[in-house]
Design a protein around this motif. Structure first.
Motif, PDB file in Angstrom:
ATOM      1  N   UNK A 121       1.228   9.061  -6.115  1.00 30.54           N
ATOM      2  CA  UNK A 121       1.407  10.497  -5.882  1.00 30.54           C
ATOM      3  C   UNK A 121       2.512  11.064  -6.759  1.00 30.54           C
ATOM      4  N   UNK A 122       3.705  10.430  -6.706  1.00 25.92           N
ATOM      5  CA  UNK A 122       4.841  10.991  -7.438  1.00 25.92           C
ATOM      6  C   UNK A 122       4.813  10.611  -8.923  1.00 25.92           C
ATOM      7  N   UNK A 123       4.361   9.399  -9.221  1.00 30.54           N
ATOM      8  CA  UNK A 123       4.282   8.999 -10.627  1.00 30.54           C
ATOM      9  C   UNK A 123       3.235   9.801 -11.377  1.00 30.54           C
ATOM     10  N   UNK A 124       2.026   9.858 -10.796  1.00 26.25           N
ATOM     11  CA  UNK A 124       0.968  10.629 -11.440  1.00 26.25           C
ATOM     12  C   UNK A 124       1.301  12.112 -11.449  1.00 26.25           C
TER      13      UNK A 124
ATOM     14  N   UNK B 143       0.836  -1.206   0.000  1.00 23.77           N
ATOM     15  CA  UNK B 143       0.000   0.000   0.000  1.00 23.77           C
ATOM     16  C   UNK B 143       0.863   1.245   0.000  1.00 23.77           C
ATOM     17  N   UNK B 144       1.911   1.238   0.832  1.00 23.09           N
ATOM     18  CA  UNK B 144       2.781   2.414   0.908  1.00 23.09           C
ATOM     19  C   UNK B 144       3.501   2.656  -0.415  1.00 23.09           C
ATOM     20  N   UNK B 145       4.028   1.562  -1.008  1.00 22.23           N
ATOM     21  CA  UNK B 145       4.712   1.716  -2.282  1.00 22.23           C
ATOM     22  C   UNK B 145       3.758   2.184  -3.385  1.00 22.23           C
ATOM     23  N   UNK B 146       2.531   1.639  -3.368  1.00 20.70           N
ATOM     24  CA  UNK B 146       1.539   2.040  -4.363  1.00 20.70           C
ATOM     25  C   UNK B 146       1.159   3.507  -4.220  1.00 20.70           C
ATOM     26  N   UNK B 147       1.019   3.950  -2.973  1.00 22.37           N
ATOM     27  CA  UNK B 147       0.688   5.356  -2.745  1.00 22.37           C
ATOM     28  C   UNK B 147       1.820   6.257  -3.215  1.00 22.37           C
TER      29      UNK B 147
END
Length: 269
Positions: free
Chosen positions: A246-249, A238-242
């Motif tokens: 946030x940063x990828x998008x 979850x943390x990696x996905x968030x």
């Protein structure tokens, strides 16, 4: 023989035998009971309470009242027990430096002997949880997997999945459990300090508390592997996905804005 038999059947014979037995028991107890040791223990306890009262008057009475009844600046200590004192003073939370949403952990200012004396005095104000023995809180041999299950069901909502703590409402927070001693963890579960609910033995048996302590120590140990790098509170992908979201998008949006700006500039040219 008939006279002896008649005496044995006398209505007062049973009473006489009972009185004789009680007198003999009392005499034997008085002769062999460790009266000196019991008296010495009682004297030591009285001295500890007296010294604890003196320490309390200097460092605690201004907030908690001269008799532990509480004031507008501090709650009543009647019935909190020795375990609450050992936890709060042993972790440096008390005496508090200043009022606030939550009292932080800091370096303790009392020795363990003085903490024991304070605990003895507060315990004398009203019955409450006693300071646990090493046998009660020692997690040696406890079921770590069961402790993890109990921790996730009862503690992770505030302390995070690996006990790293987290923010609560109105400036409050659940502290990081890494490095907290087994005794203080046990006392916290037993007494429920500050915003934490209490888990007495009727709610959570001693065995379960040991299992939770074993789990917290296992996941925060120096030898615990973190193959994914930073463990990010142990909450998994979850943390990696968030982070990616946030940063990828955010990066994609920035690129789109840059392209749009370049296109608009080219058209104007």
């Amino acid at each position: 023989m008939k006279k002896l038999s008649a005496r044995r059947r006398h209505p007062l014979a049973a009473v006489v035998v009972l009185l004789f037995a009680l007198a003999a028991t009392g005499g034997l107890y008085a002769a062999f009971a460790p009266a000196d040791k019991a008296k010495a223990d009682e004297t030591a306890q009285s001295l500890a309470i007296e010294e604890g009262k003196r320490l309390y008057s200097v460092g605690c009475a201004s907030c908690h009242g001269t008799g532990g009844q509480g004031t507008s600046d501090g709650p009543s200590l009647v019935g909190v027990g020795a375990a609450a004192v050992d936890f709060q003073v042993g972790t440096g939370r008390m005496p508090a430096q200043q009022p606030g949403a939550q009292v932080p952990k800091k370096k303790k200012i009392y020795s363990q002997a003085e903490i024991d004396q304070l605990a003895a005095y507060v315990a004398s104000l009203g019955a409450g949880p006693a300071v646990p023995t090493k046998k009660q809180y020692d997690p040696q041999g406890a079921n770590i997997a069961k402790g993890g299950e109990l921790f996730r069901n009862n503690c992770a909502q505030c302390h995070n999945f690996t006990g790293e703590g987290g923010a609560l409402t109105n400036g409050k927070y659940a502290p990081n459990l890494n490095g907290v001693s087994p005794k203080h963890m046990y006392e916290a579960m037993e007494t429920g300090p500050q915003n934490m609910p209490s888990f007495p033995d009727k709610t959570m048996p001693e065995k379960n508390k040991k299992e939770i302590i074993a789990y917290v120590q296992a996941v925060n140990g120096d030898e615990t592997p973190t193959p994914g790098g930073a463990k990010l509170g142990g909450i998994g992908p979850v943390a990696e996905g968030l982070f990616a979201w946030v940063f990828g998008l955010g990066g994609l949006v920035a690129v789109c804005v840059w392209i749009a700006a370049r296109t608009t500039k080219a058209k104007k040219s």
